[in-house]
Design an enzyme around this catalytic site. Structure first.
Site, PDB file in Angstrom:
ATOM      1  N   SER A  26      -7.099  26.352   4.784  1.00  0.00           N
ATOM      2  CA  SER A  26      -6.269  25.168   4.581  1.00  0.00           C
ATOM      3  C   SER A  26      -4.991  25.235   5.412  1.00  0.00           C
ATOM      4  O   SER A  26      -4.579  24.245   6.024  1.00  0.00           O
ATOM      5  CB  SER A  26      -5.918  25.027   3.096  1.00  0.00           C
ATOM      6  OG  SER A  26      -7.085  24.892   2.315  1.00  0.00           O
ATOM      7  N   GLN A 171      -7.703  15.428   0.920  1.00  0.00           N
ATOM      8  CA  GLN A 171      -7.673  15.550   2.373  1.00  0.00           C
ATOM      9  C   GLN A 171      -7.369  14.227   3.056  1.00  0.00           C
ATOM     10  O   GLN A 171      -6.768  14.204   4.135  1.00  0.00           O
ATOM     11  CB  GLN A 171      -8.986  16.137   2.892  1.00  0.00           C
ATOM     12  CG  GLN A 171      -9.153  17.613   2.560  1.00  0.00           C
ATOM     13  CD  GLN A 171     -10.465  18.183   3.054  1.00  0.00           C
ATOM     14  OE1 GLN A 171     -11.399  17.454   3.414  1.00  0.00           O
ATOM     15  NE2 GLN A 171     -10.567  19.502   3.063  1.00  0.00           N
ATOM     16  N   ASP A 312     -11.566  24.562  -6.055  1.00  0.00           N
ATOM     17  CA  ASP A 312     -12.328  25.453  -5.167  1.00  0.00           C
ATOM     18  C   ASP A 312     -12.600  26.802  -5.806  1.00  0.00           C
ATOM     19  O   ASP A 312     -13.445  27.559  -5.331  1.00  0.00           O
ATOM     20  CB  ASP A 312     -11.588  25.647  -3.838  1.00  0.00           C
ATOM     21  CG  ASP A 312     -11.870  24.531  -2.843  1.00  0.00           C
ATOM     22  OD1 ASP A 312     -12.771  23.716  -3.104  1.00  0.00           O
ATOM     23  OD2 ASP A 312     -11.184  24.482  -1.805  1.00  0.00           O
ATOM     24  N   LYS A 339     -18.595  18.108  -2.647  1.00  0.00           N
ATOM     25  CA  LYS A 339     -18.120  19.090  -1.673  1.00  0.00           C
ATOM     26  C   LYS A 339     -19.280  19.436  -0.723  1.00  0.00           C
ATOM     27  O   LYS A 339     -20.165  18.613  -0.499  1.00  0.00           O
ATOM     28  CB  LYS A 339     -17.609  20.329  -2.399  1.00  0.00           C
ATOM     29  CG  LYS A 339     -16.413  20.069  -3.299  1.00  0.00           C
ATOM     30  CD  LYS A 339     -15.119  20.102  -2.528  1.00  0.00           C
ATOM     31  CE  LYS A 339     -13.913  20.106  -3.444  1.00  0.00           C
ATOM     32  NZ  LYS A 339     -12.647  20.291  -2.696  1.00  0.00           N
ATOM     33  N   ARG A 343     -21.466  21.154  -6.342  1.00  0.00           N
ATOM     34  CA  ARG A 343     -21.163  22.516  -6.772  1.00  0.00           C
ATOM     35  C   ARG A 343     -21.368  22.738  -8.264  1.00  0.00           C
ATOM     36  O   ARG A 343     -21.650  23.864  -8.685  1.00  0.00           O
ATOM     37  CB  ARG A 343     -19.745  22.896  -6.341  1.00  0.00           C
ATOM     38  CG  ARG A 343     -19.662  23.149  -4.851  1.00  0.00           C
ATOM     39  CD  ARG A 343     -18.272  23.473  -4.383  1.00  0.00           C
ATOM     40  NE  ARG A 343     -18.301  23.972  -2.997  1.00  0.00           N
ATOM     41  CZ  ARG A 343     -17.228  24.152  -2.249  1.00  0.00           C
ATOM     42  NH1 ARG A 343     -16.024  23.874  -2.740  1.00  0.00           N
ATOM     43  NH2 ARG A 343     -17.344  24.602  -1.020  1.00  0.00           N
TER      44      ARG A 343
END
Length: 436
Positions: A26, A171, A312, A339, A343
């Site tokens: 990141s 994002q 995450d 993602k 997930r």
């Protein structure tokens, strides 16, 4: 090829290992974009050299920015007005960060820019960013469903006021903020209650470190026009990647120290160590430049954990949850379904294959205590599935992966480093071994 994790044993006294975790993906992505718009040449020290960051650097090169990559330093010569190239094709591979950040950067140029990516990335949502760019007057030709490939017709984006839906990914918001200083009128962007808000804080913090101030009143971010100042900038270790090493200590009763992270870090995922693991009985020591985790003789369940801001690390917690003393419930992680893989489904499927009882819904999952057994884990080409289940493998003989190389997205040497960790803790197998 698969990776099989050998059977460990619990040791009588904690053994301390120093784990070398690579640079933050990141931070690296944000630093690359900022450097591209900075005045002068920025030197990124201790860069993360992995599939995602290489894709980003190659994208900048395609846009006409000068990028040189050496093992210890990547250098980017910026142009505060935007991409120098009048046309380019940028291939983002599997990188969601590159695919979301590059279109806003391309809009600052003066030309035609094609942005495309792998089938995996094409399937991920891009609509909110497309809506925002078009709302700012950018012409963008998109594939059906608003996904990639896109053709961005750059016209020296002026900026202004816009609203962004950041409920699925922060994002989109970070992409616009990072490019905002190069917009003639700056940017005022409304984005109430963004998911993964710590990543937005990271964006604004790094912008300030490079000389651009901003304000955020909780719902509106205001960024005036400005110019980033080139500098030498060290990339700190990745807090998301560090979570696997912290979790490894937690499930084996050992101690691990990760240098380079500490109380000054702006990475939100460090909260996995500082907030989640203590509720499970771990001792966590945070210094200015290191974090040390010592696991307990037996993990406690953290109960219900809302992980919207640190999603995450959701799979890291899920992978160690079977070794706790009661069920673990993880909530507010609906964005994890869009993602690199779904997930929630991927990790519950992997745990179920190992004999662990799980339940899940649109934005939550629950894991029962149990004794996992060996199984072939379908990674779905998702690096975080392989790394999370490697932690479970420290207590579960016979776990294998269908695609172990998927860790190359963010940590190409992960399996070797985890094997070294196991050897240092005197686990019988010495860690991982490849088998065909």
């Amino acid at each position: 090829m698969s990776v099989e994790l050998g059977e460990p044993r619990m040791i009588s006294a904690p053994r301390t290992v120093v784990a070398r975790v690579p640079g933050s993906k990141s931070i690296m992505a944000r630093a690359l974009l900022i450097a591209a718009l900075a005045e002068g040449t920025t030197r990124l020290v201790a860069p993360l050299a992995a599939a995602d960051t290489v894709a980003f650097a190659e994208g900048l090169d395609s846009l006409g920015f000068r990028v040189t990559r050496e093992p210890d330093v990547w250098a980017v010569t910026g142009d505060p007005t935007g991409p120098p190239a009048p046309e380019a094709t940028v291939w983002c591979h599997d990188s969601g960060t590159a695919a979301r950040f590059v279109p806003a950067l391309a809009a600052l140029g003066l030309g035609r820019y094609v942005i495309d990516a792998s089938a995996q990335m094409r399937a991920r949502p891009m609509g909110p960013l497309l809506t925002a760019l078009r709302g700012l007057g950018v012409r963008v030709d998109a594939a059906p469903g608003n996904g990639l490939p896109w053709v961005v017709h750059g016209s020296r984006l002026a900026g202004g006021a816009i609203e962004v839906d950041a409920a699925v990914s922060s994002q989109y918001l970070s992409a616009l903020c990072l490019s905002a200083p190069a917009m003639r009128d700056g940017l005022k962007v409304q984005a109430p209650n963004p998911v993964s808000a710590p990543y937005v804080h990271l964006t604004l913090t790094m912008m300030r470190q490079f000389g651009v101030e901003s304000s955020w009143d909780g719902s509106t971010i205001t960024i005036p026009p400005g110019i980033y100042q080139a500098q030498e900038y060290r990339i700190e270790p990745d807090a998301s990647t560090a979570s696997y090493f912290f979790a490894a200590a937690a499930v084996t009763g050992n101690t691990v120290t990760v240098p380079g992270l500490g109380r000054r870090s702006s990475q939100g995922d460090l909260r996995f160590a500082t907030e989640v693991l203590p509720t499970m009985g771990c001792r966590v020591d945070v210094d200015d430049d290191s974090v040390t985790v010592t696991g307990p003789p037996r993990l406690r369940s953290p109960g219900t954990v809302a992980m919207r801001d640190i999603s995450d690390t959701m799979m890291t917690l899920a992978a160690i949850a079977p070794f706790a003393d009661a069920p673990t419930r993880i909530t507010d992680v609906g964005n994890c379904r869009v993602k690199e893989s779904d997930r929630i489904d991927a990790i519950t499927t992997a745990l179920t294959a190992c004999g662990v009882s799980t339940r899940s819904g649109p934005d939550w999952l629950e894991i029962d205590p149990g004794t996992p057994t060996g199984a072939l884990v379908q990674t779905r080409s998702d690096h975080r599935i392989a790394m999370s289940m490697s932690v479970a493998g420290l207590r579960t003989p016979g776990i294998e992966f269908d695609e172990p190389s998927c860790v190359g997205k963010t940590f190409p040497q992960f399996h070797q480093e985890f094997a070294a960790l196991a050897r240092a803790w005197d686990l019988p197998s010495g860690g991982t071994r490849n088998s065909v």
